[in-house]
Design a protein around this motif. Structure first.
Motif, PDB file in Angstrom:
ATOM      1  N   ARG A  24       0.786  -1.318  -0.010  1.00  0.00           N
ATOM      2  CA  ARG A  24      -0.061   0.044  -0.171  1.00  0.00           C
ATOM      3  C   ARG A  24       0.837   1.316  -0.040  1.00  0.00           C
ATOM      4  N   LEU A  25       2.216   1.067   0.282  1.00  0.00           N
ATOM      5  CA  LEU A  25       2.821   2.313   0.383  1.00  0.00           C
ATOM      6  C   LEU A  25       3.131   2.997  -1.083  1.00  0.00           C
ATOM      7  N   ARG A  26       3.007   4.073  -1.277  1.00  0.00           N
ATOM      8  CA  ARG A  26       2.943   4.638  -2.589  1.00  0.00           C
ATOM      9  C   ARG A  26       4.026   6.076  -2.531  1.00  0.00           C
ATOM     10  N   THR A  27       5.243   5.820  -2.371  1.00  0.00           N
ATOM     11  CA  THR A  27       6.330   7.008  -2.063  1.00  0.00           C
ATOM     12  C   THR A  27       7.537   6.504  -2.455  1.00  0.00           C
ATOM     13  N   GLN A  28       8.412   7.479  -2.445  1.00  0.00           N
ATOM     14  CA  GLN A  28       9.848   7.044  -2.787  1.00  0.00           C
ATOM     15  C   GLN A  28      10.289   6.637  -1.814  1.00  0.00           C
ATOM     16  N   THR A  29      11.059   5.409  -1.522  1.00  0.00           N
ATOM     17  CA  THR A  29      11.607   4.590  -0.395  1.00  0.00           C
ATOM     18  C   THR A  29      13.304   4.289  -1.045  1.00  0.00           C
ATOM     19  N   VAL A  30      14.199   4.581   0.031  1.00  0.00           N
ATOM     20  CA  VAL A  30      15.345   4.107  -0.031  1.00  0.00           C
ATOM     21  C   VAL A  30      15.550   3.293   1.324  1.00  0.00           C
ATOM     22  N   LEU A  31      15.980   2.149   0.822  1.00  0.00           N
ATOM     23  CA  LEU A  31      16.432   1.214   2.174  1.00  0.00           C
ATOM     24  C   LEU A  31      17.767   1.283   2.336  1.00  0.00           C
ATOM     25  N   VAL A  32      18.407   1.699   3.473  1.00  0.00           N
ATOM     26  CA  VAL A  32      19.860   1.723   3.725  1.00  0.00           C
ATOM     27  C   VAL A  32      20.264   0.650   4.288  1.00  0.00           C
ATOM     28  N   GLN A  33      21.041  -0.074   3.925  1.00  0.00           N
ATOM     29  CA  GLN A  33      21.891  -1.221   4.631  1.00  0.00           C
ATOM     30  C   GLN A  33      23.143  -1.131   4.829  1.00  0.00           C
ATOM     31  N   GLY A  34      23.681  -1.903   5.771  1.00  0.00           N
ATOM     32  CA  GLY A  34      25.376  -2.007   5.914  1.00  0.00           C
ATOM     33  C   GLY A  34      25.491  -3.249   5.419  1.00  0.00           C
ATOM     34  N   ARG A  35      26.694  -2.925   4.561  1.00  0.00           N
ATOM     35  CA  ARG A  35      27.147  -4.228   3.716  1.00  0.00           C
ATOM     36  C   ARG A  35      27.909  -5.392   4.310  1.00  0.00           C
ATOM     37  N   HIS A  36      28.085  -4.899   5.575  1.00  0.00           N
ATOM     38  CA  HIS A  36      28.570  -6.273   6.475  1.00  0.00           C
ATOM     39  C   HIS A  36      27.514  -6.674   7.529  1.00  0.00           C
ATOM     40  N   ASP A  37      26.367  -6.386   7.511  1.00  0.00           N
ATOM     41  CA  ASP A  37      25.237  -6.510   8.453  1.00  0.00           C
ATOM     42  C   ASP A  37      25.065  -7.911   8.569  1.00  0.00           C
ATOM     43  N   LEU A  38      25.531  -8.341   9.959  1.00  0.00           N
ATOM     44  CA  LEU A  38      25.059  -9.864  10.033  1.00  0.00           C
ATOM     45  C   LEU A  38      23.787  -9.987  10.605  1.00  0.00           C
ATOM     46  N   LEU A  39      22.674  -9.109  10.796  1.00  0.00           N
ATOM     47  CA  LEU A  39      21.430  -9.245  11.257  1.00  0.00           C
ATOM     48  C   LEU A  39      20.493  -9.041  10.290  1.00  0.00           C
ATOM     49  N   VAL A  40      20.766  -7.775   9.308  1.00  0.00           N
ATOM     50  CA  VAL A  40      19.744  -7.750   8.464  1.00  0.00           C
ATOM     51  C   VAL A  40      20.281  -7.584   7.125  1.00  0.00           C
ATOM     52  N   ARG A  41      20.225  -8.873   6.414  1.00  0.00           N
ATOM     53  CA  ARG A  41      21.190  -9.238   5.361  1.00  0.00           C
ATOM     54  C   ARG A  41      20.270  -8.580   4.344  1.00  0.00           C
ATOM     55  N   PRO A  42      21.291  -8.674   2.787  1.00  0.00           N
ATOM     56  CA  PRO A  42      20.530  -8.138   1.906  1.00  0.00           C
ATOM     57  C   PRO A  42      19.122  -8.747   1.531  1.00  0.00           C
ATOM     58  N   GLU A  43      18.946  -9.847   1.728  1.00  0.00           N
ATOM     59  CA  GLU A  43      17.764 -10.583   1.454  1.00  0.00           C
ATOM     60  C   GLU A  43      16.548 -10.192   1.908  1.00  0.00           C
ATOM     61  N   HIS A  44      16.797  -9.663   3.181  1.00  0.00           N
ATOM     62  CA  HIS A  44      15.682  -9.118   4.053  1.00  0.00           C
ATOM     63  C   HIS A  44      14.992  -8.017   3.234  1.00  0.00           C
ATOM     64  N   ALA A  45      15.663  -7.318   2.220  1.00  0.00           N
ATOM     65  CA  ALA A  45      14.902  -6.127   1.739  1.00  0.00           C
ATOM     66  C   ALA A  45      13.861  -6.840   0.550  1.00  0.00           C
TER      67      ALA A  45
END
Length: 133
Positions: free
Chosen positions: A39-60
């Motif tokens: 339902r979100l209709r806005t510009q969204t930027v997900l900022v992730q840490g490249r070495h994050d062990l908790l929130v991995r790229p696939e979580h996006a």
């Protein structure tokens, strides 16, 4: 437990053990909003840490899937009414502490001139990577 919590960070971090426990408890107490993402209709930027062990790229991926299935570049995002871009900064899970300068410059540039004008070539952003997941 402190050793496990230190793994959240890619660089040394001055956060106390009590602070880290509070952050983890807060994260575990969140409400699952994945059903609301489409339902979100806005510009969204997900900022992730490249070495994050908790929130991995696939979580996006659930968010990206809900927004049409493909992430776009920051330049493309700037030309759209809504969409999602993913930016990965050098660092771990706690980017506000690990890469504050890069994160601040990214957000300031976006607020000043819009996402299309954000340049990732600045020295502290050199490790940043805008990509489609």
């Amino acid at each position: 437990m402190n050793g496990a919590l230190q793994e959240l960070c890619a660089t040394p971090n001055p956060m106390t053990l009590d602070g880290r426990v509070a952050v983890c408890r807060g994260a575990l107490a969140h409400r699952d909003l994945r059903d609301s993402l489409a339902r979100l209709r806005t510009q969204t930027v997900l900022v992730q840490g490249r070495h994050d062990l908790l929130v991995r790229p696939e979580h996006a991926e659930p968010y990206i899937a809900a927004q049409g299935g493909k992430a776009c570049s920051l330049r493309e995002l700037g030309a759209r009414a809504h969409g999602v871009a993913v930016v990965r900064l050098g660092g771990g899970h706690l980017l506000l502490q690990e890469a504050p300068g890069a994160l601040r410059r990214l957000l300031e540039a976006a607020l000043d001139d819009g996402w299309a004008a954000v340049s990732l070539s600045e020295p502290e952003l050199a490790e940043a990577q805008a990509s489609s997941v």
